[in-house]
Design a protein around this motif. Structure first.
Motif, PDB file in Angstrom:
ATOM      1  N   VAL A 354       0.854  -1.188   0.000  1.00 52.38           N
ATOM      2  CA  VAL A 354       0.000   0.000   0.000  1.00 52.38           C
ATOM      3  C   VAL A 354       0.889   1.237   0.000  1.00 52.38           C
ATOM      4  CG1 VAL A 354      -1.756   1.303   1.267  1.00 52.38           C
ATOM      5  CG2 VAL A 354      -1.827  -1.204   1.249  1.00 52.38           C
ATOM      6  N   THR A 355       0.709   2.105  -1.008  1.00 53.60           N
ATOM      7  CA  THR A 355       1.443   3.366  -1.004  1.00 53.60           C
ATOM      8  C   THR A 355       0.713   4.371  -0.134  1.00 53.60           C
ATOM      9  OG1 THR A 355       0.314   4.289  -2.947  1.00 53.60           O
ATOM     10  CG2 THR A 355       2.280   2.949  -3.348  1.00 53.60           C
ATOM     11  N   SER A 356       1.495   5.245   0.489  1.00 56.33           N
ATOM     12  CA  SER A 356       0.918   6.229   1.396  1.00 56.33           C
ATOM     13  C   SER A 356       1.795   7.470   1.383  1.00 56.33           C
ATOM     14  CB  SER A 356       0.785   5.630   2.798  1.00 56.33           C
ATOM     15  OG  SER A 356       0.044   6.475   3.655  1.00 56.33           O
ATOM     16  N   ILE A 357       1.690   8.275   2.415  1.00 52.17           N
ATOM     17  CA  ILE A 357       2.444   9.520   2.500  1.00 52.17           C
ATOM     18  C   ILE A 357       3.590   9.340   3.481  1.00 52.17           C
ATOM     19  CG2 ILE A 357       2.369  11.968   3.070  1.00 52.17           C
ATOM     20  CD1 ILE A 357      -0.631  11.883   2.438  1.00 52.17           C
ATOM     21  N   GLY A 358       4.794   9.543   2.992  1.00 51.01           N
ATOM     22  CA  GLY A 358       5.963   9.460   3.844  1.00 51.01           C
ATOM     23  C   GLY A 358       6.773  10.734   3.751  1.00 51.01           C
ATOM     24  N   PRO A 359       7.905  10.769   4.411  1.00 52.46           N
ATOM     25  CA  PRO A 359       8.782  11.933   4.306  1.00 52.46           C
ATOM     26  C   PRO A 359       9.113  12.220   2.852  1.00 52.46           C
ATOM     27  CG  PRO A 359       9.517  10.454   6.029  1.00 52.46           C
ATOM     28  CD  PRO A 359       8.429   9.735   5.291  1.00 52.46           C
ATOM     29  N   GLY A 397      12.611  -2.429   3.374  1.00 46.86           N
ATOM     30  CA  GLY A 397      13.110  -1.096   3.053  1.00 46.86           C
ATOM     31  C   GLY A 397      12.217  -0.285   2.150  1.00 46.86           C
ATOM     32  N   LEU A 398      10.900  -0.411   2.315  1.00 48.86           N
ATOM     33  CA  LEU A 398       9.957   0.203   1.375  1.00 48.86           C
ATOM     34  C   LEU A 398       9.121   1.315   1.993  1.00 48.86           C
ATOM     35  CD1 LEU A 398       8.631  -3.047  -0.351  1.00 48.86           C
ATOM     36  CD2 LEU A 398      10.356  -1.451  -1.224  1.00 48.86           C
ATOM     37  N   ARG A 399       9.481   1.784   3.177  1.00 52.66           N
ATOM     38  CA  ARG A 399       8.619   2.745   3.860  1.00 52.66           C
ATOM     39  C   ARG A 399       8.604   4.123   3.196  1.00 52.66           C
ATOM     40  NH1 ARG A 399       6.064   2.818   8.544  1.00 52.66           N
ATOM     41  NH2 ARG A 399       7.084   0.878   9.193  1.00 52.66           N
ATOM     42  N   ASP A 400       9.755   4.657   2.891  1.00 53.57           N
ATOM     43  CA  ASP A 400       9.842   6.059   2.482  1.00 53.57           C
ATOM     44  C   ASP A 400       9.846   6.193   0.958  1.00 53.57           C
ATOM     45  OD1 ASP A 400       9.966   6.656   5.136  1.00 53.57           O
ATOM     46  OD2 ASP A 400      12.158   6.806   5.196  1.00 53.57           O
ATOM     47  N   GLY A 401       8.665   6.457   0.409  1.00 46.69           N
ATOM     48  CA  GLY A 401       8.542   6.647  -1.033  1.00 46.69           C
ATOM     49  C   GLY A 401       8.043   8.017  -1.411  1.00 46.69           C
ATOM     50  N   GLY A 402       8.039   8.953  -0.455  1.00 49.02           N
ATOM     51  CA  GLY A 402       7.494  10.277  -0.737  1.00 49.02           C
ATOM     52  C   GLY A 402       5.979  10.250  -0.665  1.00 49.02           C
ATOM     53  N   TRP A 403       5.379  11.146  -1.418  1.00 51.63           N
ATOM     54  CA  TRP A 403       3.910  11.270  -1.422  1.00 51.63           C
ATOM     55  C   TRP A 403       3.374  10.288  -2.464  1.00 51.63           C
ATOM     56  CZ3 TRP A 403       1.441  15.334   1.454  1.00 51.63           C
ATOM     57  CH2 TRP A 403       0.049  15.358   1.319  1.00 51.63           C
ATOM     58  N   GLY A 404       3.078   9.053  -2.025  1.00 51.56           N
ATOM     59  CA  GLY A 404       2.852   7.953  -2.955  1.00 51.56           C
ATOM     60  C   GLY A 404       1.488   7.912  -3.604  1.00 51.56           C
ATOM     61  N   TRP A 405       1.470   7.328  -4.822  1.00 52.59           N
ATOM     62  CA  TRP A 405       0.227   7.088  -5.556  1.00 52.59           C
ATOM     63  C   TRP A 405       0.281   5.700  -6.198  1.00 52.59           C
ATOM     64  CZ3 TRP A 405      -3.465  10.832  -4.771  1.00 52.59           C
ATOM     65  CH2 TRP A 405      -3.012  12.082  -4.321  1.00 52.59           C
ATOM     66  N   GLY A 406       0.456   5.613  -7.518  1.00 56.03           N
ATOM     67  CA  GLY A 406       0.459   4.320  -8.179  1.00 56.03           C
ATOM     68  C   GLY A 406       1.740   3.543  -7.944  1.00 56.03           C
TER      69      GLY A 406
END
Length: 602
Positions: A354-359, A397-406
């Motif tokens: 699930v993508t979400s909002i990270g740093p 190691g997949l937590r920080d993906g920025g402001w995620g979408w697709g």
């Protein structure tokens, strides 16, 4: 995505949240490289390398030429399917203020615009469209098209005439039942998914709706007195409080438009949402994915939602859905957007990313000007095979993906290992702009694509080294083999700017693509919901035929596996929907698109 306390009208809030954006686009609509530099010569692990071929492919038209505010800023959809039945994968792009585009593939990854001839430009381009999906609605052997509306537009059903053109068959289809959107409001529909949830042989349809009533309920001052939940999330504590209050709803706001439609045959649908127990009014819904996560043979529903409203609903023998979110140990994502089901740990069970909002950039958490709401990043939930999950986000190691979408999880190197790629980016529209690009200087709008490859039990981010240099505001993302050369290319739909099409130029390795054909079930001939297991080189890889995709996208109804140096596949198993045993093929050649026809008696 919420402020600490809502004291402004919800429409104004959404406009402030994701408003006007400026992305550098040339006068001909061609997207420029974000930093003006040529593509990197360096390659990522496994030789992973992509080349931007957007202009050469004929995709260099902007998503919109209008000011993008509110819901529009969360919209840029893409559907990929073999629309004309010639074996090549075609593209449909949804747009705002401009007609949608149907782009037919010539077989080599070059596309021609067939929108006008096909008659699928979309309803009222001034308001635009969001998500789209191709599926055989009427079981006549060709792909029809369903498009959700942005702005105040509703859902449109296009039936395929079989000659390359479509007819608008929305009226009387049952998809024309959505409540009207009041003046000044927006529809907020962001997803289309399909599956045969009741196994009657016809594909049913799910529409998701980002329901603003949940945010409006946060104007209650009692919200300010809450403490973070057991995971340290104040966002999820607030969502739990709303649930305890019975999800209060402001009657002046648009009615919920989330729907599960049962396919009644002949191009007609019936809303069964309440009948099967799906409480859409409690979810700020983005992406729905159907997959059998508990192994009982029935497709369950995994639904991402903003503000801690992601859910898993267990399919109880096709009769109704049961909320099992708590026992499944998921939904700790604070602002779930994109959704991908894949066997990322190789144990044969469907996991959930699930993508979400990270740093974003150098920020430690979500920028304060956007409310300081939850920014704990993406989630990867590993399935134990019974529908109970373990959070393995940090392990991989997949937590920080920025402001995620697709997002997509695929074998991009054809070496048998899965990589993770995701789009991201946002803009509030109130930043000062500088330079000739017009892009906000030093703001999170410059959030680049993320690409992680597996390495030593975790993942390494390699997007720049792999040539993925897009810094647009990506929404939909689809991995597909555009030129049928055996590796997966990447399509990114950016709002406001042109999409990006990246050709995969990774060194050649062996591969297998599997398509399914079930002539005994004409309403689901492509085997949506089936599980395909490929045994090769002493290991096995599991894939699922999904009806839909990650955020505002549709992936092709086929599965792709990389084989590395292997030239042959020992065994392919196809678990058709509801089957008690697999159909088996042995000793299969690599490097082909293998069409498996169902041989079981009906």
């Amino acid at each position: 995505m919420a402020t600490n306390r809502l004291t402004i009208p919800i429409v104004a809030f959404v406009a402030a949240l994701v408003g006007l954006v400026a992305v550098r686009v040339g006068s001909d609509g061609e997207p420029d490289d974000s930093d003006g530099a040529p593509a990197t010569e360096q390659s990522a692990p496994g030789g992973l390398r992509f080349t931007d071929v957007t202009k050469a492919a004929g995709l260099d038209e902007v998503h919109s030429r209008t000011d993008l505010t509110g819901e529009s800023a969360m919209t840029a959809g893409a559907a990929v399917a073999d629309v004309d039945g010639d074996g090549d994968l075609d593209i449909y792009l949804t747009r705002i203020g401009l007609p949608n585009r149907l782009l037919l593939n010539d077989g080599h990854g070059r596309f021609s615009d067939a929108t006008e001839a096909a008659g699928v430009a979309g309803a009222d381009p001034a308001h635009g469209s969001s998500a789209a999906a191709f599926l055989d609605v009427d079981a006549d052997g060709d792909l029809d098209l369903v498009v959700t509306g942005a702005g105040t537009n509703g859902t449109t059903l296009y039936l395929n005439r079989g000659d390359g053109s479509f007819t608008d068959a929305t009226a009387g289809s049952g998809l024309d039942d959505l409540p009207a959107v009041p003046d000044g409001a927006q529809a907020q529909m962001h997803g289309i998914s399909f599956a045969d949830y009741d196994r009657d042989g016809r594909l049913d349809l799910l529409l998701t709706h980002w329901d603003s009533a949940t945010l409006a309920a946060l104007s209650n001052p009692a919200i300010d007195q809450l403490q973070p939940d057991e995971h340290g999330s104040i966002v999820c504590a607030r969502a739990r409080w709303l649930a305890e209050q019975g999800w209060p709803r402001d009657p002046s706001l648009p009615e919920n438009r989330g729907r599960l439609y049962r396919n009644e045959g002949g191009g007609r649908f019936r809303d069964v949402s309440a009948e099967v127990g799906l409480p859409f009014a409690q979810v700020l819904g983005f992406t729905g994915t159907f997959a059998d996560v508990d192994g009982d043979g029935w497709d369950d529903l995994l639904l991402t939602g903003d503000f801690c409203t992601s859910r898993i609903f267990r399919n109880v023998s096709g009769t109704h859905f049961e909320d099992v979110t708590a026992t499944a140990r998921v939904a700790t994502d604070e602002n779930g957007m994109g959704s991908v089901v894949s066997d990322i740990d190789g144990d044969g069970d469907p996991d959930w990313f699930v993508t979400s909002i990270g740093p974003v950039g150098d920020e430690e958490k979500a920028p304060i000007q956007l409310g300081g709401f939850g920014s704990s990043g993406n989630r990867l939930y590993l399935n134990d095979g019974t529908g109970t999950f373990t959070d393995a986000t940090d392990r991989f190691g997949l937590r920080d993906g920025g402001w995620g979408w697709g997002a997509a999880i695929e074998d991009l190197t054809n070496d048998g290992r899965l990589s993770v790629v995701m789009t991201n980016g946002y803009s509030t529209g109130d930043e000062e702009r500088s330079g000739d690009e017009g892009r906000p200087s030093g703001t999170p709008a410059d959030d680049p694509l993320r690409l992680w490859v597996p390495e030593k039990g975790t993942s390494t981010e390699v997007s720049s080294a792999a040539g993925l240099r897009d810094r647009g505001l990506g929404r939909a993302l689809v991995a597909f083999d555009m030129d049928r050369d055996g590796d997966l290319d990447l399509l990114v739909a950016n709002f406001g700017a042109a999409p990006r099409l990246y050709r995969n130029d990774t060194p050649r390795r062996h591969w297998l693509t599997v398509q399914l054909d079930d002539p005994g079930t004409p309403g689901n001939r492509r085997g949506v919901g089936a599980k395909v297991v490929v045994h090769a080189g002493g290991g096995q890889q599991a894939r699922w035929v999904i009806g839909g995709g990650s955020y505002e996208s549709q992936v092709p109804t086929e599965v792709h596996v990389g084989l590395g140096d292997g030239r042959r596949v020992e065994r392919v198993e196809v678990w058709w929907p509801g089957a008690q045993a697999p159909q088996v093929l042995e000793d299969v050649d690599a490097d082909q698109v293998l069409v498996i026809r169902r041989d079981a008696p009906r």
